[in-house]
Design an enzyme around this catalytic site. Structure first.
Site, PDB file in Angstrom:
ATOM      1  N   GLU A 387       0.834  -1.200   0.000  1.00  0.00           N
ATOM      2  CA  GLU A 387       0.000   0.000   0.000  1.00  0.00           C
ATOM      3  C   GLU A 387       0.872   1.255   0.000  1.00  0.00           C
ATOM      4  OE1 GLU A 387      -3.106  -0.169   2.973  1.00  0.00           O
ATOM      5  OE2 GLU A 387      -3.257  -2.345   2.779  1.00  0.00           O
ATOM      6  N   TYR A 455     -13.316  -1.211  -0.091  1.00  0.00           N
ATOM      7  CA  TYR A 455     -13.876  -0.657   1.137  1.00  0.00           C
ATOM      8  C   TYR A 455     -12.927   0.438   1.594  1.00  0.00           C
ATOM      9  CZ  TYR A 455     -10.879  -4.610   2.385  1.00  0.00           C
ATOM     10  OH  TYR A 455      -9.845  -5.522   2.433  1.00  0.00           O
TER      11      TYR A 455
END
Length: 613
Positions: A387, A455
């Site tokens: 990430e 999400y």
């Protein structure tokens, strides 16, 4: 997994990776006995990319001392990572030479090399050591080939949904070799593949279509059309499509502390029988290597008989304890479950930049750790949660757009085809967003599936709001950021060339919330993050379902207004709707973050399992 305190994961499974039937050249004819020949084939083909290999066979009575294979690729098709051979490229012309250790080929023996590529084309003009690959003698090429392949036969429908149709057929034959197939919807060519299967997407619900298939060879000769097959797509959102049924759940290693959630809970909740895969989160990435994240939780913590999956207590002198040993016991009880070790996550992704500087060394370290003899039987592969490549998460990465593909290619090469290699990736489909910062399409050839983190799109890091669902399935009027929803993320990945079969839809087993809110509908203002058990602005579903029950739905997910708090989260009902959507899109299945957020009876995972069929 894109926000502190949360690690996100998704599991989408759909149509299987297409198996390639065509090749650069077919097996050499009997007349070519006594020559050096080569055959090249695509071993996997997902429409916009492929994995392939070539085998050089010495049919002479003398050993071959060094070899060079050459060929041309059409514009729009290219080869990247190559193993067991050295590659040079000049325009569209590719030259592969031996790697040194495999230069000598004894009489009757063979040598092989492999590669990954992008595009739909394939080689023409194959030569091996200057002679035609089919052993016919001269370098030549396909120019003298004027015979078209036979027409494919047995075209049939193998699956359908509201928006897609899966097709399969019997391979055509050719005097030199079939190199691919074109799928036609009426008179319009809609897909080009090298195998004998294809999934056509983007169709309209309850509409009749007619399909045919034509074969072609390296010389450009095209066959007659196959038999025609007619099919009517399903009603919107109705029936199962050609998708998959993977259910991948993340187990958070730190759950064994405050949350008091252990591997045994996967069994007692009934979740184990509904899972297909468990991602154990997280291993650390440090010093350019995969490293242990929490040694105590991973393999040192002693379990009592009451805490243990099988009711047997750990002993003081056993070699492996902790969650790893409990996972071993769970797998023995549920042999269908596969376990992957996930590395990185929001907190530990900062180490991937150094790892990308030497992908092979990183892959070697990961393989050594995952396959450590103490727990090698526990794990069935590796999951990477970076990430984010060439973008910002907790820290910013500047490794470049090719770094992710290079890293995943090295992992696939080291782990081989028997182990799973997957990756949790961004779902930012906005213009100029994170999905555009790395070559996710190029890396798709190396992964078994992607887990787009659909999400954490919105949350109380925006303290004043506006309030918005953190996991919208679709866009809606007033959405704070365009491109921040599941449908657009999946569509963008597919438009980049990632097949639906390699995408899983992500579900959060938690909610995100604000406080100081007066408006019940989405779009209200707030004063900050709502209180949470472990972190402000976030709470498990098992708590929210009673503390702040859902009061409405928007964009395929639920929201709740209770007092001054406003929360969004998925319920069994909205998860059922998302699973129906995923099936209709031909996705590979679903995944979720994470197991401890569900109820003691596994309400959410049950809805996922039932929804996927």
């Amino acid at each position: 997994m894109s926000r502190p305190g949360i690690r996100r994961a998704i599991a989408l499974a759909g149509a299987a990776v297409l198996a390639a039937a065509g090749g650069l050249v077919s097996a050499p004819p009997a007349a070519s006995a006594g020559s050096v020949t080569a055959t090249c084939t695509k071993t996997s083909d997902w429409g916009t990319g492929f994995q392939g290999g070539c085998t050089i066979t010495n049919g002479t009575d003398t050993a071959v001392d060094g070899w060079t294979l050459e060929g041309d690729l059409p514009s729009g098709t290219s080869i990247g990572a190559t193993w067991d051979a050295k590659k040079t490229v000049s325009g569209n012309h590719y030259t592969f030479t031996d790697a040194g250790w495999n230069k000598t080929i004894a009489p009757g023996a063979s040598a092989s090399f492999g590669f990954g590529g992008t595009g739909t084309g394939w080689f023409t003009g194959c030569t091996i050591n200057g002679a035609a690959c089919d052993g016919s003698g001269g370098p030549g090429g396909p120019d003298d080939d004027t015979e078209a392949p036979s027409a494919p036969s047995g075209l049939r429908v193998t699956g359908k949904s509201a928006t897609g149709v899966a097709l399969a057929w019997t391979a055509a034959t050719d005097d030199v070799g079939v190199t691919g197939y074109d799928v036609y919807r009426g008179d319009v060519k809609v897909r080009s593949v090298t195998g004998t299967e294809a999934t056509v997407t983007g169709l309209t619900a309850e509409t009749a279509y007619t399909f045919t298939v034509k074969a072609h060879d390296a010389a450009g000769n095209v066959s007659a059309a196959s038999n025609a097959v007619s099919v009517t797509t399903d009603a919107g959102g109705g029936q199962p499509g050609p998708g998959g049924d993977k259910v991948v759940g993340y187990f958070a290693q730190w759950g064994v502390y405050q949350r008091n959630y252990h591997v045994k809970n996967i069994h007692t909740s009934g979740s184990a029988e509904k899972l297909t895969h468990i991602n154990y989160a997280f291993g650390n990435v440090s010093g350019g290597k995969c490293t242990i994240g929490d040694a105590f939780a991973d393999y040192q913590k002693a379990y009592t008989a009451e805490q243990s999956v099988d009711g047997v207590a750990d002993t003081w002198d056993q070699e492996l304890r902790g969650s790893f040993n409990q996972l071993r016991k769970l797998k023995k009880m549920y042999p269908h479950i596969k376990v992957l070790w996930s590395f990185g996550g929001w907190t530990w992704s900062g180490g991937f930049g150094q790892a990308a500087q030497n992908p092979q060394a990183f892959a070697e370290s990961c393989h050594d750790l995952v396959e450590d003899p103490r727990w090698a039987d526990v794990f069935d592969g590796i999951d990477i949660d970076w990430e984010y490549p060439n973008a910002c998460g907790l820290s910013c990465d500047a490794s470049g757009p090719e770094a992710f593909e290079n890293l995943m290619g090295a992992l696939r090469d080291r782990f081989g085809d028997d182990d799973l290699v997957t990756a949790a990736i961004t779902a930012d489909a906005g213009d100029g967003g994170k999905l555009e910062k790395a070559d996710y399409a190029g890396a798709a050839q190396y992964v078994d599936w992607y887990l787009p983190m659909t999400y954490d799109f919105f949350g109380a890091w925006a303290k004043q709001g506006p309030t918005a669902p953190h996991s919208p399935l679709t866009s809606y009027p007033g959405i704070p950021q365009q491109g921040f929803n599941t449908a657009e993320a999946i569509a963008k990945l597919q438009s980049m060339g990632v097949p639906a079969s390699k995408l899983l839809i992500g579900i959060g087993f938690y909610g995100r919330g604000w406080t100081g809110v007066t408006q019940s509908a989405p779009g209200g203002t707030a004063t900050g993050a709502a209180p949470g058990t472990y972190e402000a602005g976030i709470e498990d579903y098992k708590v929210l379902k009673n503390r702040c029950p859902a009061t409405g739905t928007v964009a395929g997910t639920a929201y709740a207004k209770c007092g001054s708090e406003w929360w969004s989260y998925d319920t069994p009902s909205t998860i059922g709707g998302k699973m129906g959507w995923a099936r209709g899109e031909g996705l590979g299945g679903a995944f979720f973050w994470e197991l401890s957020g569900d109820t003691a009876g596994g309400e959410l995972i049950t809805s996922m399992r039932n929804g996927l069929g």
